[in-house]
Every structure is written in structure tokens, then in C-alpha cells.
Design an enzyme around this catalytic site. Structure first.
Site, PDB file in Angstrom:
ATOM      1  N   ARG A 270       0.837  -1.211   0.000  1.00  0.00           N
ATOM      2  CA  ARG A 270       0.000   0.000   0.000  1.00  0.00           C
ATOM      3  C   ARG A 270       0.875   1.266   0.000  1.00  0.00           C
ATOM      4  O   ARG A 270       0.595   2.232   0.699  1.00  0.00           O
ATOM      5  CB  ARG A 270      -0.928   0.048   1.211  1.00  0.00           C
ATOM      6  CG  ARG A 270      -2.002  -0.988   1.237  1.00  0.00           C
ATOM      7  CD  ARG A 270      -2.996  -0.850   0.091  1.00  0.00           C
ATOM      8  NE  ARG A 270      -4.075  -1.787   0.254  1.00  0.00           N
ATOM      9  CZ  ARG A 270      -3.994  -3.085  -0.060  1.00  0.00           C
ATOM     10  NH1 ARG A 270      -2.895  -3.576  -0.595  1.00  0.00           N
ATOM     11  NH2 ARG A 270      -5.036  -3.871   0.131  1.00  0.00           N
TER      12      ARG A 270
ATOM     13  N   GLU B  11      -4.272   3.898   6.748  1.00  0.00           N
ATOM     14  CA  GLU B  11      -4.079   3.667   5.312  1.00  0.00           C
ATOM     15  C   GLU B  11      -4.784   4.758   4.493  1.00  0.00           C
ATOM     16  O   GLU B  11      -4.364   5.093   3.390  1.00  0.00           O
ATOM     17  CB  GLU B  11      -4.649   2.277   4.981  1.00  0.00           C
ATOM     18  CG  GLU B  11      -4.143   1.667   3.707  1.00  0.00           C
ATOM     19  CD  GLU B  11      -5.197   1.642   2.632  1.00  0.00           C
ATOM     20  OE1 GLU B  11      -5.063   2.419   1.680  1.00  0.00           O
ATOM     21  OE2 GLU B  11      -6.145   0.851   2.742  1.00  0.00           O
TER      22      GLU B  11
ATOM     23  N   SER C 225     -10.321  -0.395   3.735  1.00  0.00           N
ATOM     24  CA  SER C 225      -9.514  -0.654   4.940  1.00  0.00           C
ATOM     25  C   SER C 225      -8.985   0.671   5.482  1.00  0.00           C
ATOM     26  O   SER C 225      -8.326   1.407   4.762  1.00  0.00           O
ATOM     27  CB  SER C 225      -8.315  -1.535   4.607  1.00  0.00           C
ATOM     28  OG  SER C 225      -8.729  -2.759   4.077  1.00  0.00           O
TER      29      SER C 225
HETATM   30  N1  EPU Z   1     -10.512 -10.811  10.134  1.00  0.00           N
HETATM   31  C1  EPU Z   1     -11.132 -10.885  11.348  1.00  0.00           C
HETATM   32  N2  EPU Z   1     -12.085  -9.945  11.630  1.00  0.00           N
HETATM   33  C2  EPU Z   1     -12.447  -8.981  10.760  1.00  0.00           C
HETATM   34  C3  EPU Z   1     -11.795  -8.901   9.523  1.00  0.00           C
HETATM   35  C4  EPU Z   1     -10.816  -9.838   9.224  1.00  0.00           C
HETATM   36  O1  EPU Z   1     -10.833 -11.751  12.174  1.00  0.00           O
HETATM   37  O2  EPU Z   1     -13.334  -8.182  11.111  1.00  0.00           O
HETATM   38  C5  EPU Z   1      -9.532 -11.847   9.776  1.00  0.00           C
HETATM   39  C6  EPU Z   1     -10.121 -12.789   8.718  1.00  0.00           C
HETATM   40  O3  EPU Z   1     -10.822 -13.836   9.296  1.00  0.00           O
HETATM   41  C7  EPU Z   1      -8.883 -13.272   8.005  1.00  0.00           C
HETATM   42  C8  EPU Z   1      -7.931 -12.095   8.089  1.00  0.00           C
HETATM   43  O4  EPU Z   1      -8.405 -11.271   9.153  1.00  0.00           O
HETATM   44  O5  EPU Z   1      -8.318 -14.357   8.683  1.00  0.00           O
HETATM   45  C9  EPU Z   1      -7.829 -11.310   6.794  1.00  0.00           C
HETATM   46  O6  EPU Z   1      -9.086 -10.803   6.439  1.00  0.00           O
HETATM   47  P1  EPU Z   1      -9.452 -10.405   4.919  1.00  0.00           P
HETATM   48  O7  EPU Z   1      -9.139 -11.547   4.010  1.00  0.00           O
HETATM   49  O8  EPU Z   1     -10.827  -9.852   4.920  1.00  0.00           O
HETATM   50  O9  EPU Z   1      -8.413  -9.311   4.517  1.00  0.00           O
HETATM   51  P2  EPU Z   1      -7.779  -8.063   5.301  1.00  0.00           P
HETATM   52  O10 EPU Z   1      -6.378  -8.422   5.648  1.00  0.00           O
HETATM   53  O11 EPU Z   1      -8.661  -7.610   6.390  1.00  0.00           O
HETATM   54  C10 EPU Z   1      -6.757  -7.039   3.138  1.00  0.00           C
HETATM   55  C11 EPU Z   1      -6.729  -5.727   2.422  1.00  0.00           C
HETATM   56  C12 EPU Z   1      -8.034  -5.485   1.682  1.00  0.00           C
HETATM   57  C13 EPU Z   1      -8.227  -6.633   0.688  1.00  0.00           C
HETATM   58  C14 EPU Z   1      -8.236  -7.956   1.458  1.00  0.00           C
HETATM   59  C15 EPU Z   1      -8.327  -9.163   0.577  1.00  0.00           C
HETATM   60  C16 EPU Z   1      -5.254  -4.289   3.708  1.00  0.00           C
HETATM   61  C17 EPU Z   1      -5.154  -3.103   4.617  1.00  0.00           C
HETATM   62  N3  EPU Z   1      -6.496  -4.649   3.364  1.00  0.00           N
HETATM   63  O12 EPU Z   1      -7.758  -6.974   4.133  1.00  0.00           O
HETATM   64  O13 EPU Z   1      -7.899  -4.287   0.939  1.00  0.00           O
HETATM   65  O14 EPU Z   1      -9.449  -6.485  -0.021  1.00  0.00           O
HETATM   66  O15 EPU Z   1      -6.994  -8.091   2.207  1.00  0.00           O
HETATM   67  O16 EPU Z   1      -7.100  -9.384  -0.053  1.00  0.00           O
HETATM   68  O17 EPU Z   1      -4.228  -4.866   3.328  1.00  0.00           O
HETATM   69  C18 EPU Z   1      -8.241  -1.920   1.119  1.00  0.00           C
HETATM   70  O18 EPU Z   1      -7.008  -1.811   1.075  1.00  0.00           O
HETATM   71  O19 EPU Z   1      -9.003  -0.921   1.223  1.00  0.00           O
HETATM   72  C19 EPU Z   1      -8.828  -3.252   1.111  1.00  0.00           C
HETATM   73  C20 EPU Z   1     -10.141  -3.460   1.251  1.00  0.00           C
END
Ligand code: EPU
Length: 291
Positions: A117, A287, A191
Site C-alpha cells: 500500500r 491507510e 480498509s
Molecule cells: N478478520 C477478522 N475480523 C475482521 C476482519 C478480518 O478476524 O473483522 C480476519 C479474517 O478472518 C482473516 C484475516 O483477518 O483471517 C484477513 O481478512 P481479509 O481476508 O478480509 O483481509 P484483510 O487483511 O482484512 C486485506 C486488504 C483489503 C483486501 C483484502 C483481501 C489491507 C489493509 N487490506 O484486508 O484491501 O481487499 O486483504 O485481499 O491490506 C483496502 O485496502 O481498502 C482493502 C479493502
């Protein structure tokens, strides 16, 4: 101020100055071979419309980035990423005009200094360029990236064993729609925080207290921990403060239900940062661009 789609910005006050909304359109094939395509896209094109066009044409590389709000020109600035792919993987170069000198310049992929990012346009070159065009290298007959857990599960549920580019795009759209609020319905900037990197030692000690903690390996010394997991575990998920709150399905997204002030969201983000520091000893990094 140069605005792309305005989807990663939180305004806490009026902006005293000129805001320029980049509306440079167009998609032009620069070079095509049997298995690859170089395509130049105007910075003002809507990102998801570009993805759909690529998917329709059978050009692989951006299908995992389906349904990300924003414009093509904003995509390199924060190196948008999702489901195992980052836009840096398909960017050849970024063209821009320097606001001060009016000089036009092409930044190669390496010159963009992409990180998680992050890019040179968020650091040394911040606010200095109007991005006009991005050149992407996409592939025909490509191997698709379906390794990200949620994609595999969704394709399994869709009973698809040999997915096409369209299938992967549809799976990603379904996952995003199930977790992330549509900014056209509920105000949000995706995010709000980056996923923090911590040392393997800190992770090992957190794991003793929180055996279910989630992590992604980076190297021998560091792991990435999902901020959404930290925020949920600290009890913030779904918290509703009337006009704003923490999204019920994804704790990393702060939402404005209608008439909240940008400062309400900013204060909420600061309370969350404080709470994550107190609970886990981890410093969250914002972010979203706060104006
Ligand atoms: N999780 C939780 N609780 C929550 C949300 C997530 O426990 O409320 C856990 C999930 O169960 C999972 C892990 O966290 O084990 C990762 O969750 P998720 O796959 O939803 O992805 P993220 O790490 O929360 C990142 C990006 C998103 C992108 C997703 C999918 C960042 C800051 N965010 O989110 O990007 O869509 O991966 O690849 O890296 C953005 O940048 O605006 C964005 C939406």
C-alpha cells in the site's frame, strides 16, 4: 489537490484550494503478442470498469482486483491490492505531469518504488504529479492466482474446478460484496488501517495469550497480522455510534451511516489505534488519506 475517485480520502474540514478531479479517459493497446498485451489506460478511467474490460477480453492479471473502488490513476499511488495480487505486479510504467514544472515523465515500475500500500507517490513525490496514464502488462492464456483461501472456497462453492478469468473475477466480486460495504450505499474508504508487521518474537508471545491469532509470514524475522482480527478481538467490530461506527462484517472498515463528521471517524480511528496499542502493543498505521 488532485482527486482520483476520492475513495481513499477522509475529509475533516473544507479544503481551501482547487480540487482537480482527474477525468482523463481512454484505453489504447500499445503492443500485442500471442500471449501478452501492453495496454495504456487513462488515469481517470474507473478501475473496476477497466478490470471488467480486461476480463471480457480474456486479458489476465487484474481479475483478483475486481470491484476495488477508485480510478486507474490512483491505483499505483497506494499500490492497490487484494486476494494475493498487487497492482505493481502488472504495472509497466506510470506517466505523469509535474504540477510545478509542467514536465512530463514516465516512471518505470522500479522507479515507482512500490511497497505494501505504498509507492514513491505517497513519499518523496507526494502531491507533485498529476498521473495521466498507466501502462499495464496483461497476459493471455495465463495461470490464474486462486491461492488466496477465500477465492478457493468461493470457487468450490460455485462448483468450479477449472476457473476462467471471469470465474475468478466473479468469485472476488462475491467475496467483496459479502464483507465490504458498498461506498455508494454506506460511506467508507475501505480498509482504514494497514495490516501491521510485527516481529516473530512478538507474535510468539501474543500467540500464548491469543492462540487463534491469524498471521501471514513475511520473512524469517517478521509476520503480518490482519488489523481486522486485532480490531475485532479488541471488541470493536460492529460498534455503532449512531451516525458512524465499525463495519459489522469487516472490522477494518469504518463507516459513516449518513451524517457523521469526518472528525467523528478520525476520532474513532484514534480510539481504535489507542486500544490496539493498549491490548496488543501493536501500533496501527492509517491507510486512508486524512485531509
Ligand atoms: N478478520 C477478522 N475480523 C475482521 C476482519 C478480518 O478476524 O473483522 C480476519 C479474517 O478472518 C482473516 C484475516 O483477518 O483471517 C484477513 O481478512 P481479509 O481476508 O478480509 O483481509 P484483510 O487483511 O482484512 C486485506 C486488504 C483489503 C483486501 C483484502 C483481501 C489491507 C489493509 N487490506 O484486508 O484491501 O481487499 O486483504 O485481499 O491490506 C483496502 O485496502 O481498502 C482493502 C479493502
Amino acid at each position: 489537490m488532485i482527486l482520483g475517485g476520492g475513495s481513499n480520502i477522509l475529509f475533516t474540514e473544507d479544503f481551501e484550494g482547487i480540487v482537480l478531479k482527474n477525468n482523463i479517459k481512454g484505453l489504447h493497446i500499445h503492443e500485442e503478442t500471442d500471449d501478452s498485451i501492453l495496454v495504456d489506460v487513462g488515469a481517470g478511467e474507473n478501475w473496476h470498469q477497466f478490470v471488467l474490460q480486461a476480463v471480457d477480453n480474456g486479458w489476465a492479471g487484474v481479475e483478483n482486483l475486481s470491484l476495488i473502488p477508485g480510478s486507474v490513476g490512483a491505483s499505483p499511488i497506494q499500490n492497490i491490492g487484494a486476494y494475493g495480487v498487487e497492482v505493481k505486479d502488472v504495472i509497466v510504467s506510470v506517466e505523469g505531469v509535474n504540477i510545478q514544472t509542467k514536465e512530463s515523465r514516465q516512471f518505470s515500475n522500479a522507479e515507482c518504488q512500490f511497497g505494501y500500500r505504498d509507492s514513491i507517490f505517497k513519499r518523496e513525490e507526494k502531491g507533485k504529479w498529476v498521473i495521466t496514464k498507466v501502462r499495464f502488462a496483461l497476459r493471455k492464456n495465463a495461470t490464474l492466482n486462486t491461492t488466496y483461501g477465500a477465492i478457493k472456497d468461493t470457487l468450490d462453492r460455485m462448483k468450479i474446478t477449472a476457473p476462467s478469468i471471469q470465474d475468478v473475477s466473479q468469485a472476488v466480486i462475491a467475496i467483496r460484496q459479502s464483507k465490504l460495504p458498498d461506498p455508494a450505499q454506506i460511506g467508507n474508504a475501505g480498509s482504514f488501517f494497514k495490516n501491521p508487521e510485527i516481529s516473530v518474537n512478538q507474535f510468539a508471545s501474543l500467540k500464548e495469550t491469543y492462540p487463534n491469532i491469524v498471521s501471514y509470514p513475511i520473512d524469517a524475522t517478521k509476520v503480518k497480522v490482519p488489523a481486522g482480527w486485532l480490531i475485532e478481538t479488541a471488541g470493536w467490530k460492529g460498534k455503532n455510534f449512531g451516525t458512524y461506527g465499525v463495519h459489522k462484517d469487516q472490522a477494518l472498515v469504518l463507516v459513516n451511516y449518513g451524517h457523521a463528521d469526518g472528525n467523528d471517524i478520525k476520532k474513532l480511528s484514534e480510539s481504535i489505534k489507542h486500544s490496539i496499542w493498549e491490548t496488543f502493543g501493536i501500533q496501527l498505521e492509517t491507510e486512508v488519506n486524512i485531509i
